[in-house]
Scaffold this motif. Structure first.
Motif, PDB file in Angstrom:
ATOM      1  N   GLY A  36     -28.806 -16.126  81.575  1.00  0.00           N
ATOM      2  CA  GLY A  36     -29.859 -16.831  80.869  1.00  0.00           C
ATOM      3  C   GLY A  36     -29.431 -17.194  79.470  1.00  0.00           C
ATOM      4  N   ILE A  37     -30.416 -17.352  78.611  1.00  0.00           N
ATOM      5  CA  ILE A  37     -30.211 -17.741  77.218  1.00  0.00           C
ATOM      6  C   ILE A  37     -30.298 -16.474  76.377  1.00  0.00           C
ATOM      7  CG2 ILE A  37     -31.110 -19.119  75.311  1.00  0.00           C
ATOM      8  CD1 ILE A  37     -32.352 -20.962  77.535  1.00  0.00           C
ATOM      9  N   PRO A  71     -31.914  -3.401  71.370  1.00  0.00           N
ATOM     10  CA  PRO A  71     -30.857  -4.165  72.038  1.00  0.00           C
ATOM     11  C   PRO A  71     -30.221  -5.164  71.077  1.00  0.00           C
ATOM     12  CG  PRO A  71     -33.011  -4.916  72.763  1.00  0.00           C
ATOM     13  CD  PRO A  71     -33.239  -3.713  71.888  1.00  0.00           C
ATOM     14  N   GLU A  72     -28.940  -5.410  71.283  1.00  0.00           N
ATOM     15  CA  GLU A  72     -28.235  -6.382  70.452  1.00  0.00           C
ATOM     16  C   GLU A  72     -28.616  -7.811  70.817  1.00  0.00           C
ATOM     17  OE1 GLU A  72     -26.422  -2.660  69.612  1.00  0.00           O
ATOM     18  OE2 GLU A  72     -26.892  -3.519  71.550  1.00  0.00           O
ATOM     19  N   ALA A  73     -29.080  -8.027  72.045  1.00  0.00           N
ATOM     20  CA  ALA A  73     -29.482  -9.369  72.477  1.00  0.00           C
ATOM     21  C   ALA A  73     -30.669  -9.289  73.432  1.00  0.00           C
ATOM     22  CB  ALA A  73     -28.316 -10.083  73.151  1.00  0.00           C
ATOM     23  N   LEU A  74     -31.460 -10.333  73.409  1.00  0.00           N
ATOM     24  CA  LEU A  74     -32.555 -10.514  74.358  1.00  0.00           C
ATOM     25  C   LEU A  74     -32.188 -11.701  75.229  1.00  0.00           C
ATOM     26  CD1 LEU A  74     -35.499 -10.186  71.826  1.00  0.00           C
ATOM     27  CD2 LEU A  74     -34.683  -8.433  73.419  1.00  0.00           C
ATOM     28  N   VAL A  75     -32.488 -11.601  76.510  1.00  0.00           N
ATOM     29  CA  VAL A  75     -32.110 -12.652  77.454  1.00  0.00           C
ATOM     30  C   VAL A  75     -33.376 -13.317  77.990  1.00  0.00           C
ATOM     31  CG1 VAL A  75     -30.811 -13.204  79.541  1.00  0.00           C
ATOM     32  CG2 VAL A  75     -30.075 -11.287  78.088  1.00  0.00           C
ATOM     33  N   TYR A  76     -33.388 -14.647  77.890  1.00  0.00           N
ATOM     34  CA  TYR A  76     -34.518 -15.456  78.336  1.00  0.00           C
ATOM     35  C   TYR A  76     -34.040 -16.434  79.407  1.00  0.00           C
ATOM     36  CZ  TYR A  76     -36.957 -13.862  74.140  1.00  0.00           C
ATOM     37  OH  TYR A  76     -37.555 -13.100  73.176  1.00  0.00           O
ATOM     38  N   GLN A  77     -34.978 -16.874  80.230  1.00  0.00           N
ATOM     39  CA  GLN A  77     -34.699 -17.952  81.176  1.00  0.00           C
ATOM     40  C   GLN A  77     -35.752 -19.038  80.993  1.00  0.00           C
ATOM     41  OE1 GLN A  77     -34.282 -16.280  85.112  1.00  0.00           O
ATOM     42  NE2 GLN A  77     -32.534 -15.036  84.481  1.00  0.00           N
ATOM     43  N   LYS A  83     -41.005 -23.602  78.208  1.00  0.00           N
ATOM     44  CA  LYS A  83     -41.036 -22.333  77.486  1.00  0.00           C
ATOM     45  C   LYS A  83     -39.957 -21.403  78.040  1.00  0.00           C
ATOM     46  CE  LYS A  83     -45.816 -22.604  76.116  1.00  0.00           C
ATOM     47  NZ  LYS A  83     -47.048 -21.887  75.919  1.00  0.00           N
ATOM     48  N   LEU A  84     -39.736 -20.302  77.337  1.00  0.00           N
ATOM     49  CA  LEU A  84     -38.749 -19.323  77.763  1.00  0.00           C
ATOM     50  C   LEU A  84     -39.437 -18.034  78.197  1.00  0.00           C
ATOM     51  CD1 LEU A  84     -36.050 -19.769  74.968  1.00  0.00           C
ATOM     52  CD2 LEU A  84     -36.033 -20.700  77.294  1.00  0.00           C
ATOM     53  N   ARG A  85     -38.866 -17.400  79.214  1.00  0.00           N
ATOM     54  CA  ARG A  85     -39.396 -16.137  79.732  1.00  0.00           C
ATOM     55  C   ARG A  85     -38.395 -15.033  79.452  1.00  0.00           C
ATOM     56  NH1 ARG A  85     -39.032 -13.692  85.276  1.00  0.00           N
ATOM     57  NH2 ARG A  85     -40.646 -12.105  85.271  1.00  0.00           N
ATOM     58  N   SER A 124     -32.842 -18.433  87.087  1.00  0.00           N
ATOM     59  CA  SER A 124     -32.510 -19.851  87.070  1.00  0.00           C
ATOM     60  C   SER A 124     -32.341 -20.334  85.632  1.00  0.00           C
ATOM     61  CB  SER A 124     -33.620 -20.656  87.731  1.00  0.00           C
ATOM     62  OG  SER A 124     -33.383 -22.033  87.596  1.00  0.00           O
ATOM     63  N   CYS A 125     -31.427 -21.278  85.461  1.00  0.00           N
ATOM     64  CA  CYS A 125     -31.273 -21.966  84.177  1.00  0.00           C
ATOM     65  C   CYS A 125     -31.953 -23.334  84.222  1.00  0.00           C
ATOM     66  CB  CYS A 125     -29.781 -22.120  83.824  1.00  0.00           C
ATOM     67  SG  CYS A 125     -29.071 -20.636  83.080  1.00  0.00           S
TER      68      CYS A 125
END
Length: 179
Positions: free
Chosen positions: A76-77, A95-101, A107-109, A176-177
């Motif tokens: 994801g992003i 966390p060092e990063a958050l992941v969104y799709q 919008k992003l989830r 999904s992207c």
């Protein structure tokens, strides 16, 4: 007679309590996962993540922001927290990063948290073996990676989206992207 008949029951209860309190691979890190969920619950909206310092939009060397691997799955992003990167600390609550799709409406989830520590920082901190989190070893991503970064350890925790490949796998085939 009463004491004789209750002894096996008391023993069975004591053994059961010991077994429940002993970490197993099935429940290792469960409390840490709860901590991670609680710590990231306010980041379902990207604005909340930005306000907490997650503002570095991660791109690979090809300039791709939504990372996927056709036929394997998607990450994801990634929104990274610059203040959390570079140290040798792994904290389920940070966390060092958050992941969104991306969603069809644009919008992003929020789907996962990623924990990252650079190998150099980890070794400089005096660690002699690779890091673990949630009862799992972090994966070493060597030099020459798709991000152009020095070697680093990482683990994804799919705490906001089910990953049929496993909670801590990099790629999620159900993501999904596509917008």
């Amino acid at each position: 007679m009463f004491a004789k008949s209750t002894k096996p029951i008391i023993t069975a209860v004591a053994v059961t309590l010991v077994l429940l309190a002993t970490p197993t691979s099935a429940n290792a890190g469960f409390e840490d996962l709860s901590t991670a969920r609680a710590a990231t619950a306010g980041f379902h909206q990207v604005d909340g993540a930005n306000a907490a310092g997650y503002g570095i939009l991660v791109r690979d060397l090809a300039g791709i922001t939504c990372i996927d691997s056709p036929g394997v799955g998607v990450m994801g992003i990634h929104y990274a927290n610059g203040l959390a990167l570079g140290d040798a600390v792994l904290d389920p609550a940070k966390p060092e990063a958050l992941v969104y799709q991306p969603l069809p409406n644009g919008k992003l989830r929020l789907v996962a948290a990623e924990y990252i520590v650079f190998q150099g920082a980890w070794l400089q901190a005096g660690n002699t073996s690779g890091p673990t989190l949630f009862g799992q070893p972090l994966k070493l991503v060597p030099m020459g990676n798709r991000y152009g970064l020095p070697p680093f350890y990482e683990i994804h925790a799919w705490i906001w989206q089910h990953n049929p490949s496993g909670m801590f796998k990099d790629w999620n085939p159900s993501g999904s992207c596509a917008k």
